[in-house]
Design a protein around this motif. Structure first.
Motif, mmCIF file in Angstrom:
data_model
loop_
_atom_site.group_PDB
_atom_site.id
_atom_site.type_symbol
_atom_site.label_atom_id
_atom_site.label_comp_id
_atom_site.label_asym_id
_atom_site.label_seq_id
_atom_site.Cartn_x
_atom_site.Cartn_y
_atom_site.Cartn_z
ATOM 1 N N ASP A 80 0.810 -1.219 0.000
ATOM 2 C CA ASP A 80 0.000 0.000 0.000
ATOM 3 C C ASP A 80 0.845 1.271 0.000
ATOM 4 O O ASP A 80 0.314 2.366 -0.236
ATOM 5 C CB ASP A 80 -0.910 0.022 1.237
ATOM 6 C CG ASP A 80 -1.913 -1.120 1.257
ATOM 7 O OD1 ASP A 80 -2.321 -1.570 0.167
ATOM 8 O OD2 ASP A 80 -2.281 -1.566 2.362
ATOM 9 N N ILE A 81 2.117 1.140 0.277
ATOM 10 C CA ILE A 81 2.964 2.319 0.475
ATOM 11 C C ILE A 81 3.070 3.207 -0.763
ATOM 12 O O ILE A 81 2.948 4.439 -0.645
ATOM 13 C CB ILE A 81 4.361 1.897 0.980
ATOM 14 C CG1 ILE A 81 4.255 1.429 2.439
ATOM 15 C CG2 ILE A 81 5.358 3.050 0.859
ATOM 16 C CD1 ILE A 81 5.562 0.928 3.027
ATOM 17 N N PRO A 82 3.288 2.673 -1.975
ATOM 18 C CA PRO A 82 3.433 3.575 -3.128
ATOM 19 C C PRO A 82 2.223 4.490 -3.335
ATOM 20 O O PRO A 82 2.394 5.681 -3.584
ATOM 21 C CB PRO A 82 3.608 2.599 -4.306
ATOM 22 C CG PRO A 82 4.239 1.392 -3.695
ATOM 23 C CD PRO A 82 3.594 1.268 -2.355
ATOM 24 N N ALA A 83 1.017 3.945 -3.224
ATOM 25 C CA ALA A 83 -0.182 4.772 -3.427
ATOM 26 C C ALA A 83 -0.310 5.821 -2.324
ATOM 27 O O ALA A 83 -0.642 6.983 -2.591
ATOM 28 C CB ALA A 83 -1.427 3.886 -3.468
ATOM 29 N N MET A 84 -0.044 5.421 -1.076
ATOM 30 C CA MET A 84 -0.141 6.376 0.024
ATOM 31 C C MET A 84 0.917 7.466 -0.093
ATOM 32 O O MET A 84 0.655 8.644 0.193
ATOM 33 C CB MET A 84 -0.039 5.645 1.368
ATOM 34 C CG MET A 84 -1.261 4.807 1.693
ATOM 35 S SD MET A 84 -1.285 4.236 3.417
ATOM 36 C CE MET A 84 0.132 3.164 3.426
ATOM 37 N N ALA A 85 2.105 7.101 -0.499
ATOM 38 C CA ALA A 85 3.167 8.100 -0.678
ATOM 39 C C ALA A 85 2.808 9.079 -1.785
ATOM 40 O O ALA A 85 3.115 10.275 -1.679
ATOM 41 C CB ALA A 85 4.492 7.399 -1.000
ATOM 42 N N ARG A 86 2.138 8.581 -2.807
ATOM 43 C CA ARG A 86 1.703 9.476 -3.883
ATOM 44 C C ARG A 86 0.680 10.483 -3.359
ATOM 45 O O ARG A 86 0.745 11.676 -3.652
ATOM 46 C CB ARG A 86 1.118 8.660 -5.029
ATOM 47 C CG ARG A 86 0.716 9.520 -6.240
ATOM 48 C CD ARG A 86 0.340 8.669 -7.444
ATOM 49 N NE ARG A 86 -0.852 7.848 -7.185
ATOM 50 C CZ ARG A 86 -0.836 6.539 -6.973
ATOM 51 N NH1 ARG A 86 0.326 5.885 -6.985
ATOM 52 N NH2 ARG A 86 -1.945 5.863 -6.760
ATOM 53 N N HIS A 87 -0.282 9.999 -2.563
ATOM 54 C CA HIS A 87 -1.281 10.902 -1.979
ATOM 55 C C HIS A 87 -0.611 11.936 -1.066
ATOM 56 O O HIS A 87 -0.956 13.125 -1.090
ATOM 57 C CB HIS A 87 -2.311 10.105 -1.180
ATOM 58 C CG HIS A 87 -3.272 9.327 -2.018
ATOM 59 N ND1 HIS A 87 -3.897 9.862 -3.125
ATOM 60 C CD2 HIS A 87 -3.735 8.053 -1.907
ATOM 61 C CE1 HIS A 87 -4.695 8.960 -3.663
ATOM 62 N NE2 HIS A 87 -4.614 7.856 -2.947
ATOM 63 N N ALA A 88 0.336 11.480 -0.241
ATOM 64 C CA ALA A 88 1.012 12.387 0.693
ATOM 65 C C ALA A 88 1.817 13.437 -0.063
ATOM 66 O O ALA A 88 1.838 14.618 0.319
ATOM 67 C CB ALA A 88 1.910 11.590 1.637
ATOM 68 N N ASP A 89 2.476 13.019 -1.130
ATOM 69 C CA ASP A 89 3.260 13.946 -1.941
ATOM 70 C C ASP A 89 2.357 15.009 -2.546
ATOM 71 O O ASP A 89 2.676 16.210 -2.533
ATOM 72 C CB ASP A 89 3.986 13.157 -3.036
ATOM 73 C CG ASP A 89 4.862 14.037 -3.912
ATOM 74 O OD1 ASP A 89 5.390 15.043 -3.409
ATOM 75 O OD2 ASP A 89 5.019 13.725 -5.115
ATOM 76 N N GLN A 90 1.194 14.592 -3.048
ATOM 77 C CA GLN A 90 0.259 15.534 -3.663
ATOM 78 C C GLN A 90 -0.302 16.511 -2.633
ATOM 79 O O GLN A 90 -0.514 17.683 -2.936
ATOM 80 C CB GLN A 90 -0.879 14.760 -4.341
ATOM 81 C CG GLN A 90 -0.445 13.976 -5.566
ATOM 82 C CD GLN A 90 -1.531 13.053 -6.088
ATOM 83 O OE1 GLN A 90 -2.561 12.856 -5.455
ATOM 84 N NE2 GLN A 90 -1.307 12.485 -7.265
ATOM 85 N N GLU A 91 -0.550 16.027 -1.419
ATOM 86 C CA GLU A 91 -1.087 16.907 -0.382
ATOM 87 C C GLU A 91 -0.042 17.904 0.118
ATOM 88 O O GLU A 91 -0.348 19.087 0.300
ATOM 89 C CB GLU A 91 -1.590 16.082 0.806
ATOM 90 C CG GLU A 91 -2.036 16.945 1.982
ATOM 91 C CD GLU A 91 -2.405 16.150 3.222
ATOM 92 O OE1 GLU A 91 -2.310 16.718 4.330
ATOM 93 O OE2 GLU A 91 -2.787 14.970 3.100
#
Length: 425
Positions: free
Chosen positions: A363-374
């Protein structure tokens, strides 16, 4: 982070900092207890309200006095108590529909940060009836006044009663995101410590560390002002000296009052100076696994403070001295490390885990993408990180056999935290 992206982020943050003095920030007017709400509503010409809360708060009878006094004044009160710990788009839409069906003219939020976020979302949807919640994600997507809103916090953590933010979860996409708009700052706030008496120790702990995260992230960032610095320093000092007491003795009214003030101060600070990567990761963990926001912040905070290293030592060290955790003669590094050590010790003694047991590598890649965007370019963090660097931070949070998930503590007040409370009293 790529140099061009880094330049873009810092340019955005500089522009925001220069614009700060001209932006319409405000603080809610403070009311003296629940009894002051009905007269205010009568004076404002409000004859019907929507009370937003959750089933736990209502089952404890915390809203009963208010409901009774509203009825006594002839004010119709529709109650929405379906708010969950990470409020969803469905919660917002259900609250909005009840607001419309009942002919409400104002909103009262009684609960923790989730309840206040839900109430803010309802207000935003009333103000913008043709704009779905998903399109309000980000900065300044509401832009028109919401109904009169009164916030009554039952926990001392989020400071949502003072902020322009509402964090809403999209269950379909397993994504949690903030809505930031000046219109979301409540009109009034009731800071009544009696409402927080007897709050369970673990919730006291995680919400208190949530407030500390707000104070620290807004302080060590690059968009601080004299006001936000002063507010963060007051919040940190109050939390360091009162959170152990409130945890050890849920009936300590003085400690509870101090923690409410701390959460409010931290809220005022971060709504102007913003937060950082700790929040970005916490939001993604809440959206993916439903982990309470305060708990996620408490676990994540020391990892990022250590990772920032020298980039945050000067400011974090100054905050440590303001909180009474370091001496004036100590170096910035010594002071900063003393603060990090205090956070780790407080987490340990209050039963807050070192890792996130639910976190899964896939799950980490998708969550990191969301965090980066935020977070990028909005959050003025001490050191910028891209998606790949954030993935490494998630990996550090994964549970290991050497540091399993620690069970929640009982309500007993003996043990290390009591010693910590006595030492800081």
């Amino acid at each position: 982070m790529h140099p061009l992206k880094k330049l873009t982020c810092r340019a955005f943050q500089l522009a925001f900092r220069l614009a700060l003095p001209f932006l319409p920030y405000r603080e809610p007017k403070q009311l003296d207890g629940l009894d002051s709400i009905p007269p205010l509503l009568k004076w404002s010409g409000v004859g019907s309200v929507l009370l937003v809360t959750d089933r736990s708060v209502r089952s404890l009878g915390l809203t009963a006095p208010l409901e009774k006094s509203l009825a006594g004044e002839g004010i119709i009160c529709a109650v929405y108590d379906g708010t969950v710990s990470n409020p969803t788009i469905q919660n917002v839409e259900e609250g909005r529909q009840l607001y419309l069906d009942s002919g409400a003219q104002a909103i009262i939020a009684v609960g923790g940060g989730s309840v206040m976020d839900c109430a803010k979302g309802v207000g935003a949807r009333i103000a913008r009836p043709h704009k779905p919640v998903r399109r309000m994600k980000g900065l300044l997507r509401v832009l028109v006044p919401t109904p009169l809103t009164i916030a009554v916090p039952t926990t001392a953590g989020t400071g949502s009663e003072a902020t322009l933010a509402a964090v809403i979860t999209d269950p379909e996409k397993k994504h949690k995101y903030p809505i930031n708009d000046f219109a979301l700052i409540p009109d009034y706030a009731v800071l009544d410590p009696k409402i927080t008496l007897g709050l369970p120790p673990f919730i006291t702990a995680t919400t208190g560390m949530d407030a500390l995260t707000h104070a620290i992230e807004s302080y060590i960032g690059q968009t601080t002002t004299k006001l936000t610095q002063a507010m963060s320093e007051e919040a940190a000092r109050l939390i360091v000296h009162n959170l152990p007491r409130a945890f050890a003795d849920g009936t300590d009214l003085e400690a509870r009052r101090a923690m409410l003030r701390a959460a409010y101060c931290a809220g005022v600070s971060f709504t102007r100076s913003y937060v950082g990567y700790v929040h970005g990761l916490a939001h993604s963990l809440g959206g993916q696994y439903g982990i309470p926001h305060g708990l996620a912040n408490a676990v994540i905070l020391p990892y990022f403070l250590e990772e920032y290293g020298p980039a945050c030592w000067e400011k974090l060290g100054k905050l440590a001295k303001a909180a009474g955790l370091a001496q004036e003669g100590d170096s910035a590094q010594q002071s900063a490390l003393a603060f990090i050590a205090w956070i780790k010790e407080a987490n340990r003694t209050m039963g807050i885990p070192e890792t996130i047991a639910e976190l899964r590598a896939e799950d980490i890649p998708a969550m990191a993408r969301h965090a980066d965007q935020e977070c990028n370019p909005l959050y003025p963090v001490p050191r910028l990180m891209d998606r790949q660097e954030l993935e490494i931070m998630y990996q550090k949070l994964m549970a290991k056999e050497a540091s399993p998930w620690i069970s929640k503590p009982s309500s007993r007040t003996s043990g290390p935290i009591s010693k910590l409370a006595r030492r800081l009293a």
